[in-house]
Design a protein around this motif. Structure first.
Motif, mmCIF file in Angstrom:
data_model
loop_
_atom_site.group_PDB
_atom_site.id
_atom_site.type_symbol
_atom_site.label_atom_id
_atom_site.label_comp_id
_atom_site.label_asym_id
_atom_site.label_seq_id
_atom_site.Cartn_x
_atom_site.Cartn_y
_atom_site.Cartn_z
ATOM 1 N N GLU A 58 13.468 10.824 56.844
ATOM 2 C CA GLU A 58 14.508 10.150 56.073
ATOM 3 C C GLU A 58 14.035 9.903 54.640
ATOM 4 N N GLU A 59 12.773 9.482 54.475
ATOM 5 C CA GLU A 59 12.241 9.256 53.130
ATOM 6 C C GLU A 59 12.166 10.555 52.336
ATOM 7 N N GLU A 60 11.798 11.652 52.998
ATOM 8 C CA GLU A 60 11.767 12.949 52.318
ATOM 9 C C GLU A 60 13.171 13.360 51.870
ATOM 10 N N ARG A 61 14.160 13.151 52.730
ATOM 11 C CA ARG A 61 15.540 13.488 52.392
ATOM 12 C C ARG A 61 16.019 12.654 51.203
ATOM 13 N N LEU A 62 15.730 11.360 51.242
ATOM 14 C CA LEU A 62 16.138 10.494 50.133
ATOM 15 C C LEU A 62 15.451 10.896 48.829
ATOM 16 N N GLY A 63 14.177 11.293 48.921
ATOM 17 C CA GLY A 63 13.461 11.746 47.736
ATOM 18 C C GLY A 63 14.083 13.000 47.147
ATOM 19 N N ARG A 64 14.459 13.962 48.003
ATOM 20 C CA ARG A 64 15.114 15.182 47.524
ATOM 21 C C ARG A 64 16.438 14.849 46.843
ATOM 22 N N GLU A 65 17.206 13.964 47.480
ATOM 23 C CA GLU A 65 18.489 13.582 46.881
ATOM 24 C C GLU A 65 18.288 12.879 45.539
ATOM 25 N N ARG A 66 17.283 12.011 45.452
ATOM 26 C CA ARG A 66 17.024 11.295 44.200
ATOM 27 C C ARG A 66 16.613 12.260 43.082
ATOM 28 N N ARG A 67 15.759 13.233 43.421
ATOM 29 C CA ARG A 67 15.342 14.220 42.418
ATOM 30 C C ARG A 67 16.522 15.072 41.961
ATOM 31 N N ALA A 68 17.386 15.445 42.902
ATOM 32 C CA ALA A 68 18.571 16.234 42.541
ATOM 33 C C ALA A 68 19.499 15.420 41.630
ATOM 34 N N LEU A 69 19.667 14.139 41.931
ATOM 35 C CA LEU A 69 20.499 13.277 41.092
ATOM 36 C C LEU A 69 19.901 13.142 39.694
ATOM 37 N N ASP A 70 18.593 12.924 39.624
ATOM 38 C CA ASP A 70 17.929 12.814 38.319
ATOM 39 C C ASP A 70 18.112 14.092 37.508
ATOM 40 N N GLU A 71 17.996 15.223 38.176
ATOM 41 C CA GLU A 71 18.160 16.519 37.507
ATOM 42 C C GLU A 71 19.589 16.674 36.978
ATOM 43 N N ARG A 72 20.595 16.339 37.806
ATOM 44 C CA ARG A 72 21.986 16.447 37.368
ATOM 45 C C ARG A 72 22.268 15.512 36.200
ATOM 46 N N CYS A 73 21.736 14.295 36.269
ATOM 47 C CA CYS A 73 21.965 13.332 35.184
ATOM 48 C C CYS A 73 21.292 13.803 33.895
ATOM 49 N N ARG A 74 20.095 14.336 34.016
ATOM 50 C CA ARG A 74 19.357 14.798 32.842
ATOM 51 C C ARG A 74 20.059 15.962 32.163
ATOM 52 N N LYS A 75 20.645 16.863 32.971
ATOM 53 C CA LYS A 75 21.306 18.047 32.415
ATOM 54 C C LYS A 75 22.772 17.796 32.064
ATOM 55 N N GLY A 76 23.279 16.592 32.336
ATOM 56 C CA GLY A 76 24.665 16.289 32.019
ATOM 57 C C GLY A 76 25.661 16.888 32.989
ATOM 58 N N ARG A 77 25.241 17.172 34.187
ATOM 59 C CA ARG A 77 26.120 17.771 35.204
ATOM 60 C C ARG A 77 26.421 16.790 36.330
ATOM 61 N N ALA A 78 26.470 15.528 36.012
ATOM 62 C CA ALA A 78 26.673 14.500 37.036
ATOM 63 C C ALA A 78 28.051 14.632 37.669
ATOM 64 N N ARG A 79 28.107 14.354 38.938
ATOM 65 C CA ARG A 79 29.368 14.349 39.676
ATOM 66 C C ARG A 79 30.066 13.014 39.421
ATOM 67 N N PRO A 80 31.345 12.949 39.742
ATOM 68 C CA PRO A 80 32.051 11.678 39.534
ATOM 69 C C PRO A 80 31.450 10.521 40.346
ATOM 70 N N GLU A 81 30.910 10.817 41.549
ATOM 71 C CA GLU A 81 30.343 9.748 42.368
ATOM 72 C C GLU A 81 28.907 9.387 42.001
ATOM 73 N N ASP A 82 28.279 10.165 41.140
ATOM 74 C CA ASP A 82 26.899 9.889 40.720
ATOM 75 C C ASP A 82 26.845 8.689 39.786
ATOM 76 N N VAL A 83 25.831 7.875 39.945
ATOM 77 C CA VAL A 83 25.591 6.748 39.058
ATOM 78 C C VAL A 83 24.318 7.052 38.288
ATOM 79 N N CYS A 84 24.481 7.457 37.040
ATOM 80 C CA CYS A 84 23.334 7.824 36.220
ATOM 81 C C CYS A 84 22.883 6.610 35.405
ATOM 82 N N PRO A 85 21.590 6.471 35.221
ATOM 83 C CA PRO A 85 21.105 5.377 34.379
ATOM 84 C C PRO A 85 21.481 5.635 32.919
ATOM 85 N N PRO A 86 21.670 4.580 32.154
ATOM 86 C CA PRO A 86 22.023 4.785 30.739
ATOM 87 C C PRO A 86 20.882 5.450 29.997
ATOM 88 N N ARG A 87 21.212 6.238 29.003
ATOM 89 C CA ARG A 87 20.184 6.958 28.227
ATOM 90 C C ARG A 87 19.657 6.129 27.110
#
Length: 87
Positions: A58-87
């Protein structure tokens, strides 16, 4: 007449062999039942190991999801349900 061969072989058997055979015959049902119980039950250590594996997966799965979210937020490809930290 059937018992004649047994009676002839009886002196050849030692008392220890007869006692050992008797003990084996008596303890056999106990061994069979305990093996069956061991096969269908889970010890506490086995349950702990299984739960530890589940937690790690479960921790490995959550880590993969977190890295994917960070990548999407960094590249500006966030989904509507994603919560990206402010830049």
């Amino acid at each position: 007449m059937r018992f004649l061969p047994v009676l002839l072989l009886a002196p050849a058997l030692s008392a220890c062999a007869v006692a050992s055979t008797a003990v084996d015959v008596v303890t056999l049902p106990v061994k069979v039942v305990s093996a069956g119980v061991d096969a269908v039950t889970t010890s506490q250590s086995e349950a702990d190991e299984k739960r530890g594996r589940q937690i790690r997966k479960e921790e490995e799965r959550l880590g993969r999801e977190r890295r994917a979210l960070d990548e999407r937020c960094r590249k500006g490809r966030a989904r509507p349900e994603d919560v990206c930290p402010p830049r």
